[in-house]
Write a protein that holds these residues in place. Structure first.
Motif, PDB file in Angstrom:
ATOM      1  N   VAL A 132       0.832  -1.205   0.000  1.00 54.57           N
ATOM      2  CA  VAL A 132       0.000   0.000   0.000  1.00 54.57           C
ATOM      3  C   VAL A 132       0.859   1.245   0.000  1.00 54.57           C
ATOM      4  CG1 VAL A 132      -1.686   1.287   1.377  1.00 54.57           C
ATOM      5  CG2 VAL A 132      -1.961  -1.165   1.051  1.00 54.57           C
ATOM      6  N   SER A 133       2.030   1.207   0.628  1.00 59.29           N
ATOM      7  CA  SER A 133       2.871   2.398   0.728  1.00 59.29           C
ATOM      8  C   SER A 133       3.744   2.624  -0.506  1.00 59.29           C
ATOM      9  CB  SER A 133       3.755   2.303   1.974  1.00 59.29           C
ATOM     10  OG  SER A 133       4.681   1.247   1.839  1.00 59.29           O
ATOM     11  N   MET A 134       3.745   1.684  -1.457  1.00 58.28           N
ATOM     12  CA  MET A 134       4.564   1.852  -2.659  1.00 58.28           C
ATOM     13  C   MET A 134       3.981   2.951  -3.542  1.00 58.28           C
ATOM     14  SD  MET A 134       5.439  -2.070  -3.709  1.00 58.28           S
ATOM     15  CE  MET A 134       6.407  -1.574  -5.104  1.00 58.28           C
ATOM     16  N   PRO A 135       4.835   3.796  -4.130  1.00 57.09           N
ATOM     17  CA  PRO A 135       4.315   4.851  -4.998  1.00 57.09           C
ATOM     18  C   PRO A 135       3.733   4.268  -6.285  1.00 57.09           C
ATOM     19  CG  PRO A 135       6.706   4.758  -5.130  1.00 57.09           C
ATOM     20  CD  PRO A 135       6.283   3.797  -4.054  1.00 57.09           C
ATOM     21  N   ALA A 136       2.731   4.950  -6.819  1.00 54.82           N
ATOM     22  CA  ALA A 136       2.147   4.532  -8.097  1.00 54.82           C
ATOM     23  C   ALA A 136       3.139   4.830  -9.213  1.00 54.82           C
ATOM     24  CB  ALA A 136       0.847   5.285  -8.345  1.00 54.82           C
ATOM     25  N   LEU A 137       3.186   3.972 -10.207  1.00 51.98           N
ATOM     26  CA  LEU A 137       4.081   4.181 -11.332  1.00 51.98           C
ATOM     27  C   LEU A 137       3.405   5.066 -12.357  1.00 51.98           C
ATOM     28  CD1 LEU A 137       5.417   0.552 -11.706  1.00 51.98           C
ATOM     29  CD2 LEU A 137       6.475   2.464 -10.530  1.00 51.98           C
ATOM     30  N   ALA A 138       4.154   6.018 -12.890  1.00 52.03           N
ATOM     31  CA  ALA A 138       3.586   6.976 -13.835  1.00 52.03           C
ATOM     32  C   ALA A 138       3.327   6.350 -15.186  1.00 52.03           C
ATOM     33  CB  ALA A 138       4.520   8.168 -13.984  1.00 52.03           C
ATOM     34  N   CYS A 139       4.010   5.284 -15.517  1.00 54.48           N
ATOM     35  CA  CYS A 139       3.858   4.735 -16.862  1.00 54.48           C
ATOM     36  C   CYS A 139       3.646   3.225 -16.812  1.00 54.48           C
ATOM     37  CB  CYS A 139       5.062   5.105 -17.717  1.00 54.48           C
ATOM     38  SG  CYS A 139       4.653   5.131 -19.468  1.00 54.48           S
ATOM     39  N   ASP A 140       2.629   2.827 -16.085  1.00 56.95           N
ATOM     40  CA  ASP A 140       2.262   1.420 -16.031  1.00 56.95           C
ATOM     41  C   ASP A 140       1.829   0.984 -17.425  1.00 56.95           C
ATOM     42  OD1 ASP A 140       1.782  -1.045 -14.815  1.00 56.95           O
ATOM     43  OD2 ASP A 140      -0.323  -0.549 -14.453  1.00 56.95           O
ATOM     44  N   GLY A 141       2.318  -0.138 -17.894  1.00 57.10           N
ATOM     45  CA  GLY A 141       1.992  -0.608 -19.238  1.00 57.10           C
ATOM     46  C   GLY A 141       2.986  -0.160 -20.291  1.00 57.10           C
ATOM     47  N   PHE A 142       4.118   0.400 -19.881  1.00 55.19           N
ATOM     48  CA  PHE A 142       5.150   0.856 -20.820  1.00 55.19           C
ATOM     49  C   PHE A 142       5.940  -0.342 -21.332  1.00 55.19           C
ATOM     50  CE2 PHE A 142       9.467   2.281 -21.781  1.00 55.19           C
ATOM     51  CZ  PHE A 142       9.229   3.363 -22.606  1.00 55.19           C
ATOM     52  N   THR A 143       6.133  -0.419 -22.639  1.00 52.57           N
ATOM     53  CA  THR A 143       6.967  -1.456 -23.253  1.00 52.57           C
ATOM     54  C   THR A 143       7.809  -0.833 -24.354  1.00 52.57           C
ATOM     55  OG1 THR A 143       5.279  -2.084 -24.873  1.00 52.57           O
ATOM     56  CG2 THR A 143       5.307  -3.318 -22.800  1.00 52.57           C
ATOM     57  N   VAL A 144       8.815  -1.554 -24.764  1.00 53.63           N
ATOM     58  CA  VAL A 144       9.702  -1.133 -25.848  1.00 53.63           C
ATOM     59  C   VAL A 144       9.873  -2.308 -26.789  1.00 53.63           C
ATOM     60  CG1 VAL A 144      12.113  -0.560 -26.391  1.00 53.63           C
ATOM     61  CG2 VAL A 144      10.968   0.576 -24.479  1.00 53.63           C
ATOM     62  N   ASP A 145       9.882  -2.033 -28.098  1.00 50.51           N
ATOM     63  CA  ASP A 145      10.273  -3.080 -29.037  1.00 50.51           C
ATOM     64  C   ASP A 145      11.162  -2.493 -30.120  1.00 50.51           C
ATOM     65  OD1 ASP A 145       8.756  -2.385 -31.477  1.00 50.51           O
ATOM     66  OD2 ASP A 145       6.988  -3.077 -30.432  1.00 50.51           O
ATOM     67  N   ASP A 146      11.786  -3.388 -30.867  1.00 47.65           N
ATOM     68  CA  ASP A 146      12.667  -3.039 -31.973  1.00 47.65           C
ATOM     69  C   ASP A 146      13.802  -2.106 -31.559  1.00 47.65           C
ATOM     70  OD1 ASP A 146      13.523  -3.285 -34.589  1.00 47.65           O
ATOM     71  OD2 ASP A 146      12.320  -1.591 -35.286  1.00 47.65           O
ATOM     72  N   ALA A 147      14.340  -2.301 -30.363  1.00 44.01           N
ATOM     73  CA  ALA A 147      15.446  -1.466 -29.889  1.00 44.01           C
ATOM     74  C   ALA A 147      16.763  -1.934 -30.493  1.00 44.01           C
ATOM     75  CB  ALA A 147      15.518  -1.519 -28.364  1.00 44.01           C
ATOM     76  N   PHE A 148      17.597  -0.974 -30.878  1.00 40.23           N
ATOM     77  CA  PHE A 148      18.953  -1.294 -31.312  1.00 40.23           C
ATOM     78  C   PHE A 148      19.855  -0.088 -31.105  1.00 40.23           C
ATOM     79  CE2 PHE A 148      17.214   0.654 -35.087  1.00 40.23           C
ATOM     80  CZ  PHE A 148      18.273   1.222 -35.779  1.00 40.23           C
ATOM     81  N   ALA A 149      21.145  -0.363 -30.948  1.00 38.47           N
ATOM     82  CA  ALA A 149      22.163   0.671 -30.805  1.00 38.47           C
ATOM     83  C   ALA A 149      23.112   0.564 -31.986  1.00 38.47           C
ATOM     84  CB  ALA A 149      22.937   0.475 -29.496  1.00 38.47           C
ATOM     85  N   ARG A 150      23.775   1.691 -32.294  1.00 41.08           N
ATOM     86  CA  ARG A 150      24.747   1.656 -33.378  1.00 41.08           C
ATOM     87  C   ARG A 150      25.754   2.790 -33.236  1.00 41.08           C
ATOM     88  NH1 ARG A 150      23.848   1.536 -38.676  1.00 41.08           N
ATOM     89  NH2 ARG A 150      25.452   3.032 -39.078  1.00 41.08           N
TER      90      ARG A 150
END
Length: 170
Positions: free
Chosen positions: A14-32
């Motif tokens: 109950v004391s944990m803070p709510a997350l601002a971006c619940d449901g956030f995902t990432v796909d097709d990530a790459f670095a170069r």
């Protein structure tokens, strides 16, 4: 004893803070990077907000660079494109997505402390406006050309490491 533990566990949740971006995902990530000797690099991805509230990514961290910043390209008065830091971050509307792509918004890695070879993995932490974080490992793909999206045939799908916690263009 079980009852005491159960009450303590409920109180902690109950004391944990709510997350601002619940449901956030990432796909097709790459670095170069441009070359193996580059001192800077970039990361690209598609960010999704599958939640019911808007969220804003305001920062990024990676252990492979002295500085990791959110960047975009803008055209100056002479029509010359240049990269600039996006200090306000990237807003992702509830149910929406935001693409980080070559020639546009991206994560900039400046002062690389090692080369980024094809097939390496780079750890990235995205930081949200409320201080919560989303962590993921991003593959290095120096061979990908513009327009070669990894969304085909499930290639390159990336999800965060576990749940969020309170936790150059080349």
């Amino acid at each position: 004893m079980f009852r005491t533990f159960s009450l303590a566990a409920v109180a902690a949740l109950v004391s944990m803070p709510a997350l601002a971006c619940d449901g956030f995902t990432v796909d097709d990530a790459f670095a170069r990077t441009s070359t193996m000797m580059s001192v800077s690099g970039a990361m690209f991805m598609m960010m999704h907000n599958n939640g019911t509230a808007d969220c804003r990514v305001v920062g990024a961290r990676s252990d492979v660079a002295e500085r990791t910043e959110l960047h975009t390209h803008i055209s100056d008065a002479n029509g010359v494109m240049r990269m600039v830091e996006v200090e306000d971050g990237f807003e992702i509307d509830a149910g929406g997505e935001h693409e980080l792509a070559r020639g546009g918004d991206h994560v900039m890695l400046m002062g690389l402390n090692r080369s980024l070879a094809q097939g390496d993995t780079v750890h990235l932490t995205l930081v949200f406006e409320d201080g919560s974080e989303f962590e993921l490992d991003v593959p290095v793909d120096n061979e990908r050309m513009p327009g070669m999206g990894g969304r085909m045939q499930g290639h390159g799908a990336m999800q965060g490491h576990g749940a969020m916690n309170g936790q150059q263009d080349n």
